[in-house]
Design an enzyme around this catalytic site. Structure first.
Site, PDB file in Angstrom:
ATOM      1  N   ASN A  30       0.777  -1.240   0.000  1.00  0.00           N
ATOM      2  CA  ASN A  30       0.000   0.000   0.000  1.00  0.00           C
ATOM      3  C   ASN A  30       0.809   1.291   0.000  1.00  0.00           C
ATOM      4  O   ASN A  30       0.269   2.343  -0.333  1.00  0.00           O
ATOM      5  CB  ASN A  30      -0.938   0.022   1.213  1.00  0.00           C
ATOM      6  N   TYR A  31       2.087   1.241   0.386  1.00  0.00           N
ATOM      7  CA  TYR A  31       2.833   2.488   0.580  1.00  0.00           C
ATOM      8  C   TYR A  31       4.074   2.608  -0.294  1.00  0.00           C
ATOM      9  O   TYR A  31       4.427   3.700  -0.712  1.00  0.00           O
ATOM     10  CB  TYR A  31       3.220   2.637   2.052  1.00  0.00           C
ATOM     11  N   ILE A  32       4.754   1.523  -0.544  1.00  0.00           N
ATOM     12  CA  ILE A  32       5.950   1.571  -1.391  1.00  0.00           C
ATOM     13  C   ILE A  32       5.529   1.438  -2.844  1.00  0.00           C
ATOM     14  O   ILE A  32       4.832   0.490  -3.214  1.00  0.00           O
ATOM     15  CB  ILE A  32       6.929   0.434  -1.018  1.00  0.00           C
TER      16      ILE A  32
END
Length: 768
Positions: A725-727
């Site tokens: 979800n973030y990288i």
């Protein structure tokens, strides 16, 4: 007596990829949600709000406890600031309100997925979603999501099957004859009788209140027993019945389980796919959530409440105007039929726990979900061109004479430097979780000269505890924000909320919200960490360094998890496996010593470890190996007979198992002799082949040792959330292409499908 040297280097048990050890939370990919920054987004101006996935998660709650001191120490050293400038900004787009469409009559038949006309109406569509490279197409209209949409609706949970007449709830020692509706609710609690949930007083209270309500609605008990107190209820008979059902299911043969699985897949097949603009695409969660007891995450005040059954009348379907409306279950009608092509859902309904909407959406590997992911990461990349101005302003406004500007400056500092979520208002009946804007007096402790201690429950009720050093002016402002008459319970940022903060941020960049900072800082940190990895070593060593970089990001984002119950046993098993491989290697070297005395004198270091294994340790290894061999043959015998029974063949005779066991007995006798004499019985006299086997074992030992270290390092950090979800997934693709690491070692098949756009659009020179 001959003891064969077993060549274990060609074991059919492949080295497990490091990436597979990271899948701990086990949630389906399609259910992994992204943070909403405490904001709710309206997707249908007439009625529909963004669903609150966290409030009504039907999976069993994960009990997560922070390991604060260890996490906090690492978090201090993660940050690196970007000074890159990119002045290019996206054009701001406005999304009009969605008009509610009128209902249309239900049609009789659902469409066949295999025979859906394409847009020109002349030929069948055979284009698969994997072949549609949407990232190479230009689409300036972000309002319209699709032109045509056809699907077969949703699957409802099966009707309640009443308990046998002799299985009852007992109240004060008396059997209670319950109507089916109330009996079903009792069964939900009985199934959890030995879980931590059923021992929770709040869970018990909420369940019992809802049970009594359902009992009243269905006319009360049938035999006149009046149920008033939870403490007098005995659920044990129902629990025992459910356990018996579970045990019987476990005893099914692999063939029977396979047959049931195939029947289930055949039934679900029509619902798994839809046709989106003529392309066959996968549907995500096409099942309506079954009724049950709400668990919630952390200390949720509604835990134990009844999630009521959803009926077709509660469901709104969304498809194009020309599509055949799927028939509802017999005796029912759909709640509403819509043709809203500005939304990305196929069906929705309102659940009763938090009165929010649940949706049936496209699968994670669909083109629309891919576009959403792509835009999210591109928005984070765009922040590179504005981050300098944002930081310059919030540092300047730390000394502003306007209190609101000071609070915005400190909030921006927290969100940027410590990756706090924005936070939002919570109702009294929701879990007491907070973010930056909703921090209260008691969540922040000040230790002069510049130390700040955060201690609060964040998203999913995960404890956020960090002891950090802040700028001197930030510390002064926090002292001011906590100045009397403020006291515990009062808001730290009393003039700020997420909407005010996000409105301020959008002055810098179109679409910039607090949420974008977490994605930006996570991806930027990953890029910085990957830049430090040298392109050398084995694939396992490179993966270890990749996971270390991923762990840095997870620590930054406070993605923690508890050490799993099976972690200690798993580590012990892995350690024993490495020990057994070391023993096999030593046996091979002993064989070489017996064959080539000159080699021993010429290369004494090569054989130095032969004496490291003491007899007691070797005897313990022998015992484990023999036990595994016996267990292997017992299971093999049972498995073969189950297969023969399914195929209506005669079972294997008991003599076959005895024959296999006699081989193990011979092996055990040989080990005992070997332990006494110290000599290995040699069946392979080729020294070079023995050396080759030693090399293979050394490689396997190294791989297992690296995996064990990775398992230990990741025991309290959840890598999956940050990686998914973030990288930016293109960073992972670049790493694999640049360092020669197979992508399947890092991304599962589901993730490779989900991020196909990243796999095909990024080369080894791409940078975040």
């Amino acid at each position: 007596m001959t003891v064969k040297l077993k060549d274990d280097t060609s074991s059919d048990e492949e080295d497990v990829p490091l990436a597979t050890t990271l899948k701990r939370n086990k949630r389906k990919l399609g259910e992994l949600d992204e943070e909403d920054g405490g904001l709710k987004v309206v997707s249908d101006a007439s009625s529909v709000k963004r669903e609150d996935k966290d409030a009504i998660d039907s999976d069993e709650a994960l009990s997560k406890v922070a390991s604060p001191q260890k996490i906090a120490k690492k978090a201090k050293t993660i940050r690196k600031r970007s000074t890159e400038v990119d002045t290019k900004a996206d054009k701001k787009t406005k999304r009009p309100a969605v008009k509610k469409t009128p209902k249309i009559p239900k049609r009789e038949h659902s469409f066949e997925l295999q025979n859906v006309d394409s847009e020109d109406g002349n030929k069948e569509s055979s284009e698969d979603v994997a072949e549609f490279k949407w990232w190479e197409k230009e689409n300036d209209d972000e309002t319209v999501k699709w032109t045509t949409l056809k699907h077969n609706g949703v699957i409802f949970p099966p009707k309640y099957d009443p308990l046998p007449t002799h299985i009852k709830l007992y109240y004060d020692g008396n059997p209670v004859d319950l109507p089916p509706q109330a009996e079903e609710v009792v069964g939900f609690f009985a199934a959890l009788l030995e879980s931590d949930h059923a021992k929770n007083p709040v869970f018990q209270k909420n369940f019992f209140e809802d049970f009594l309500e359902v009992l009243k609605e269905s006319g009360g008990t049938r035999n006149g027993v009046e149920v008033k107190k939870f403490e007098l209820c005995d659920f044990s008979k129902i629990f025992d019945y459910f356990q018996l059902q579970k045990d019987q299911k476990k005893q099914l043969s692999p063939q029977e389980k396979k047959k049931l699985r195939q029947e289930k897949e055949e039934f679900e097949e029509p619902y798994k796919f839809c046709f989106l603009d003529g392309r066959k695409e996968q549907v995500g969660n096409f099942r309506i959530e079954p009724p049950g007891l709400f668990r919630g995450r952390g200390a949720h005040p509604k835990t134990g409440k009844l999630k009521r059954r959803v009926y077709p009348e509660d469901v709104v379907l969304n498809l194009d105007r020309e599509a055949t409306v799927p028939p509802p279950p017999e005796g029912h009608n759909w709640g509403e039929i819509r043709h809203d092509n500005t939304v990305q859902w196929l069906a929705m309904w309102r659940e009763n726990i938090s009165n929010s909407f649940k949706y049936v959406r496209f699968a994670a590997n669909s083109s629309l979900k891919g576009m959403s992911d792509f835009k999210k990461f591109e928005k984070a990349r765009q922040l590179k061109g504005y981050i300098g101005a944002v930081r310059k302003d919030y540092n300047k406004n730390l000394k502003s004479k306007v209190m609101l500007e000071r609070q915005i400056a400190v909030a921006c500092y927290f969100i940027d430097v410590f990756a706090l979520r924005a936070g939002g208002e919570k109702a009294d009946d929701e879990a007491d979780t907070v973010g930056c804007c909703s921090l209260r007096y008691e969540h922040v402790t000040l230790k002069p000269p510049t130390t700040v201690i955060f201690d609060f429950l964040g998203k999913d009720s995960i404890r956020f505890y960090q002891e950090v050093e802040v700028e001197k002016q930030v510390f002064k402002n926090l002292t001011l924000f906590k100045k009397p008459p403020k006291k515990p319970g009062h808001e730290l940022f009393d003039r700020l909320d997420p909407s005010i903060l996000n409105k301020h941020l959008q002055n810098y960049m179109p679409g910039l919200t607090a949420k974008v900072f977490r994605t930006y800082n996570a991806s930027k940190t990953m890029q910085d960490q990957l830049d430090l990895i040298p392109n050398e070593g084995t694939v396992a060593e490179k993966l270890l360094k990749y996971n270390a970089a991923n762990r840095t990001v997870a620590i930054l984002c406070n993605h923690q998890r508890t050490v799993t119950k099976g972690h200690a046993a798993s580590v012990e098993k892995a350690t024993a496996r490495i020990e057994e491989l070391e023993w096999q290697k030593i046996r091979l070297k002993r064989a070489i010593m017996q064959l080539d005395k000159i080699e021993v004198k010429r290369n004494p270091k090569y054989f130095a470890e032969v004496n490291d294994l003491v007899k007691e340790q070797e005897a313990a290894i022998h015992s484990r190996v023999i036990e595994k061999e016996r267990d292997k043959y017992v299971k093999k015998f049972a498995r073969e007979n189950e297969k023969r029974k399914f195929d209506k063949e005669d079972p294997l005779p008991g003599s076959q198992l005895q024959e296999w066991m006699s081989k193990v007995d011979e092996m055990e006798t040989g080990f005992k002799q070997e332990l006494v004499s110290g000599n290995v019985t040699i069946t392979n006299s080729d020294v070079e082949k023995l050396k080759s086997q030693v090399e293979k074992l050394e490689q396997r030992i190294e791989n297992y040792t690296i995996q064990l270290k990775d398992k230990e390092d990741n025991s309290q950090v959840a890598l999956g959330t940050s990686k998914i979800n973030y990288i930016d997934p293109r960073l992972t693709v670049v790493f694999c292409k640049k360092y020669g690491v197979p992508l399947e070692k890092v991304f599962t098949k589901s993730l490779r499908d989900k991020f196909k756009w990243a796999v095909e659009s990024a080369d080894e020179n791409w940078r975040f």
